[in-house]
Scaffold this active site. Structure first.
Site, short mmCIF file in Angstrom:
data_model
loop_
_atom_site.label_atom_id
_atom_site.label_comp_id
_atom_site.label_asym_id
_atom_site.label_seq_id
_atom_site.Cartn_x
_atom_site.Cartn_y
_atom_site.Cartn_z
N GLU A 1 -1.90 -4.17 12.58
CA GLU A 1 -1.64 -4.13 11.13
C GLU A 1 -2.31 -5.35 10.53
O GLU A 1 -1.80 -6.47 10.64
CB GLU A 1 -0.14 -4.13 10.85
CG GLU A 1 0.59 -2.90 11.38
CD GLU A 1 0.18 -1.62 10.67
OE1 GLU A 1 -0.42 -1.70 9.58
OE2 GLU A 1 0.46 -0.53 11.21
N CYS B 1 -0.08 -8.66 2.51
CA CYS B 1 -1.26 -7.97 3.06
C CYS B 1 -1.73 -6.83 2.17
O CYS B 1 -2.90 -6.45 2.23
CB CYS B 1 -0.98 -7.48 4.47
SG CYS B 1 0.41 -6.32 4.59
#
Length: 465
Positions: free
Chosen positions: A211, A245
């Site tokens: 991720e 993110c």
């Protein structure tokens, strides 16, 4: 043999003694995570303040705890169904045979979690791993050292180390951790570190989920309501001081709409984040210096900075959030993930130009589109690739448990959240039970194809075409 290898073997031995935990055991472990957070919310909030300098407790409860509670509730509701074998269709020539898929646990799952949301992003994958019947070993980030240390102590209080183990430490520990032969390794962090982790894991052919992040665009269509778009983007960019993110990394908008959008953006940012006590600080001096370098580089190359917050308390934050216009293409801020309160605003003449710019960059983790023109929206959806999309807002696709979350290409590989997380940490075993017609050996399985070959086999092949 080092201490980490010995430790892993001890957890593997515990897993081997219980490789197929019951539904009740899995739910009880997930329930302990839920109780652990509920009982320690205030203390965790204080630990996060110690790391970030400024981190409002409401923001922490919103972005760290709520997602965990939601994941626990959703998993508790659906896990029994997820664990059931899945019947699948078989070809007609197999007659009365039956085929199904069983979802089995994998073993010991390694999790390497980041510093920006050090509670949520450590425990969300752990919930999914427990749901799938695995044991968990966590290596939290050393940059959020106080929160990581406190979380480690909590986990040791609520879990036996053979169930849920935690190891803290710096780069040397992370390198050894990534090189262990886990059943699955889950990493959340930057692309640069992700490459190093993947190289280390490759030595053991360890299955991985990465991720990562990248430069997530916000596209403002000419049909958008600028006030609404600006409100969402200001929130998405400044929440956690941009250390997210899936934060909007840059904005693409028609030149004629730029000035009006900036005015709305300033208004929204000032309204939402003018209180310095509610504006999260950088995780450390390195992050602060990184923001300053990105800004200085852009200004040195000819960009113009526009303060996003104008009020009497200006200057009291460690870094004042800014928008950038007239940004040259060689500026670092257009090529590196910003991860901070700096928002480049770039002109895009139309939808095709916006798509071309997005596609000139690596595939992002998220994409945000604002507007009402369904044709333009569909064009963006069809012609770009991103991990996920939220339309007319930010972040929310990542908050829906029924939507798999993850990146594509440089922004990551693999998915989790909800059923996708259960699947990621499960081994899907394919099973076929061969049966003949009416319980006899007649036309059973491979029997009709056994040698000696001849016209009988040729006839079968013709019928199978």
């Amino acid at each position: 043999m080092n201490r980490f290898t010995i430790q892993l073997e001890e957890i593997q031995a515990a897993y081997a003694a219980e490789p197929n935990p019951t539904l009740e055991v899995r739910l009880e472990r997930i329930g302990r995570i839920e109780k652990m957070i509920q009982a320690n919310e205030e203390k965790i909030c204080k630990a996060l303040v110690a790391d970030f300098g400024v981190r409002d407790s409401i923001e922490t409860r919103l972005v760290e705890f709520q997602g965990l509670y939601q994941a626990c509730r959703y998993t508790r509701k659906h896990l029994k169904e997820w664990m059931k074998p899945t019947q699948v269709e078989i070809p007609a020539y197999l007659g009365a045979s039956e085929a199904w898929i069983e979802h089995q646990s994998m073993g010991v799952v390694g999790i390497m979690s980041p510093w920006n949301y050090p509670v949520r992003l450590a425990l969300l994958p752990a919930i999914a791993a427990f749901a799938a019947g695995n044991r968990v070993w966590l290596k939290p980030s050393e940059r959020s050292s106080r929160t990581s240390g406190f979380l480690a102590n909590l986990i040791q209080e609520y879990f036996h180390p053979s169930e849920f183990c935690v190891t803290t430490g710096g780069v040397d520990v992370a390198e050894q951790f990534a090189a262990l032969p886990f059943a699955h390794l889950f990493f959340t962090g930057s692309e640069a570190i992700g490459k190093k982790v993947m190289r280390a894991a490759a030595e053991n052919l360890t299955p991985m989920t990465l991720e990562l992040g990248g430069k997530s665009p916000a596209v403002i269509d000419s049909s958008a309501k600028l006030k609404d778009a600006a409100g969402s983007i200001a929130y998405g960019k400044l929440l956690n001081s941009g250390q997210t993110c899936i934060a909007p990394d840059y904005v693409l908008i028609e030149q004629s709409l730029q000035e009006a959008f900036i005015q709305e953006l300033q208004s929204a940012a000032t309204k939402q984040f003018s209180n310095p006590k509610e504006f999260t600080g950088p995780i450390d001096d390195d992050q602060l210096q990184y923001w300053q370098h990105l800004l200085s580089d852009a200004l040195d190359r000819g960009a113009t900075a526009i303060p996003l917050i104008n009020d009497s308390s200006a200057g009291t934050r460690q870094f004042e959030p800014v928008a950038l216009i007239n940004v040259p293409q060689d500026a670092r801020v257009l090529h590196e993930e910003i991860f901070g309160p700096i928002l480049p605003i770039l002109p895009a003449a139309n939808t095709a130009a916006a798509i071309a710019f997005i596609n000139s960059k690596p595939h992002p983790l998220a994409l945000y589109w604002f507007g009402k023109d369904k044709k333009n929206l569909q064009q963006v959806l069809d012609q770009t690739r991103s991990g996920g999309v939220t339309i007319n807002d930010v972040f929310l696709h990542a908050a829906v448990e029924t939507l798999p979350f993850g990146g594509v290409g440089p922004s990551g590989m693999g998915k989790y959240h909800g059923k996708a997380g259960f699947n990621t940490f499960s081994y899907q075993k394919s099973i076929l039970e061969v049966k003949g017609i009416f319980g006899t050996n007649l036309l059973k399985g491979t029997k009709p194809a056994h040698p000696p070959y001849g016209k009988r086999i040729e006839g079968i092949l013709r019928r199978l075409k």
